[in-house]
Design a protein around this motif. Structure first.
Motif, PDB file in Angstrom:
ATOM      1  N   SER A 141     -15.662  -4.668  30.438  1.00 47.07           N
ATOM      2  CA  SER A 141     -15.796  -5.446  29.074  1.00 47.07           C
ATOM      3  C   SER A 141     -16.913  -5.045  28.557  1.00 47.07           C
ATOM      4  N   SER A 185     -12.568   1.485  14.561  1.00 45.70           N
ATOM      5  CA  SER A 185     -12.350   0.200  14.087  1.00 45.70           C
ATOM      6  C   SER A 185     -10.991  -0.064  13.802  1.00 45.70           C
ATOM      7  N   SER A 199     -15.781  -6.176  14.438  1.00 45.42           N
ATOM      8  CA  SER A 199     -14.548  -5.527  14.278  1.00 45.42           C
ATOM      9  C   SER A 199     -14.759  -4.190  13.344  1.00 45.42           C
ATOM     10  N   ASN A 238     -14.371 -10.220  19.741  1.00 45.18           N
ATOM     11  CA  ASN A 238     -15.648  -9.247  19.837  1.00 45.18           C
ATOM     12  C   ASN A 238     -15.957  -8.369  21.330  1.00 45.18           C
ATOM     13  N   THR A 239     -14.699  -7.885  21.499  1.00 43.15           N
ATOM     14  CA  THR A 239     -14.650  -7.259  22.894  1.00 43.15           C
ATOM     15  C   THR A 239     -14.011  -5.908  23.106  1.00 43.15           C
ATOM     16  N   VAL A 240     -14.568  -5.253  23.549  1.00 46.91           N
ATOM     17  CA  VAL A 240     -13.617  -3.702  23.775  1.00 46.91           C
ATOM     18  C   VAL A 240     -13.506  -3.562  25.374  1.00 46.91           C
ATOM     19  N   SER A 289      -9.033  -0.171  24.654  1.00 46.07           N
ATOM     20  CA  SER A 289      -8.634  -1.216  23.651  1.00 46.07           C
ATOM     21  C   SER A 289      -9.590  -2.200  23.275  1.00 46.07           C
ATOM     22  N   ARG A 290      -9.227  -3.143  22.306  1.00 46.66           N
ATOM     23  CA  ARG A 290     -10.017  -3.834  21.544  1.00 46.66           C
ATOM     24  C   ARG A 290      -9.648  -5.082  21.201  1.00 46.66           C
ATOM     25  N   ASP A 291     -10.437  -5.967  21.244  1.00 52.35           N
ATOM     26  CA  ASP A 291      -9.720  -7.667  20.661  1.00 52.35           C
ATOM     27  C   ASP A 291     -10.863  -8.116  19.880  1.00 52.35           C
ATOM     28  N   ASN A 292     -10.459  -7.745  18.387  1.00 54.93           N
ATOM     29  CA  ASN A 292     -11.791  -8.195  17.566  1.00 54.93           C
ATOM     30  C   ASN A 292     -11.869  -9.543  17.483  1.00 54.93           C
ATOM     31  N   THR A 349      -8.010   6.310  19.336  1.00 56.89           N
ATOM     32  CA  THR A 349      -8.564   6.261  20.443  1.00 56.89           C
ATOM     33  C   THR A 349      -8.731   7.882  21.023  1.00 56.89           C
ATOM     34  N   CYS A 360     -21.843   0.707  26.994  1.00 55.60           N
ATOM     35  CA  CYS A 360     -21.156   0.701  25.964  1.00 55.60           C
ATOM     36  C   CYS A 360     -22.032   0.908  24.678  1.00 55.60           C
TER      37      CYS A 360
END
Length: 123
Positions: free
Chosen positions: A21, A53, A30, A76-78, A70-73, A57, A95
């Motif tokens: 993470s 953004s 984001s 605030n996590t990739v 993958s990302r979860d805006n 990928t 990162c």
């Protein structure tokens, strides 16, 4: 300013899986392109995967088919999910935030690197 913090590394046997993470402290996360890199002892830092953004990928040939970024805006996590791990995947994984993703390539930002998380794969 985006200050990424990595977590999720560890010791795993060959063939195993890990999910790394990258959490950012800034609510502009984001809009940032993000890259995961790795650096093994005595080796140059290399790009593992990157995500724009908008969710596009790219992957290094050495991890294609084994890794998913993958990302979860909202968080605030990739994430970097790694499967079928090999001893040669052993490295510090870092990162980078705020670089530039363009046509399948990622140019890292100079300043916004995390401290890294160690991944060790035993044979």
């Amino acid at each position: 300013q985006v200050h990424p913090v990595e977590s999720g590394g560890g010791l795993v046997q060959a063939g195993g899986s890990l999910r790394l993470s990258c959490v950012a402290s800034d609510n502009t996360f984001s809009i940032n392109d993000i890259g995961w890199y790795r650096q093994a002892p005595g080796a140059q830092r290399e790009l593992v995967a990157a995500i724009s953004s908008s969710g596009m990928t790219t992957y290094a040939d050495s991890v294609k088919g084994r890794c998913t970024i993958s990302r979860d805006n909202a968080q605030n996590t990739v994430y970097l999910e790694m499967a079928s791990l090999k001893p040669e995947d052993t490295a510090v994984y870092l990162c980078n935030a705020g670089g530039k993703y363009y046509r399948g390539h990622y140019a890292p930002s100079y300043h916004y690197w995390g401290q890294g998380t160690q991944v060790t794969v035993s044979s």
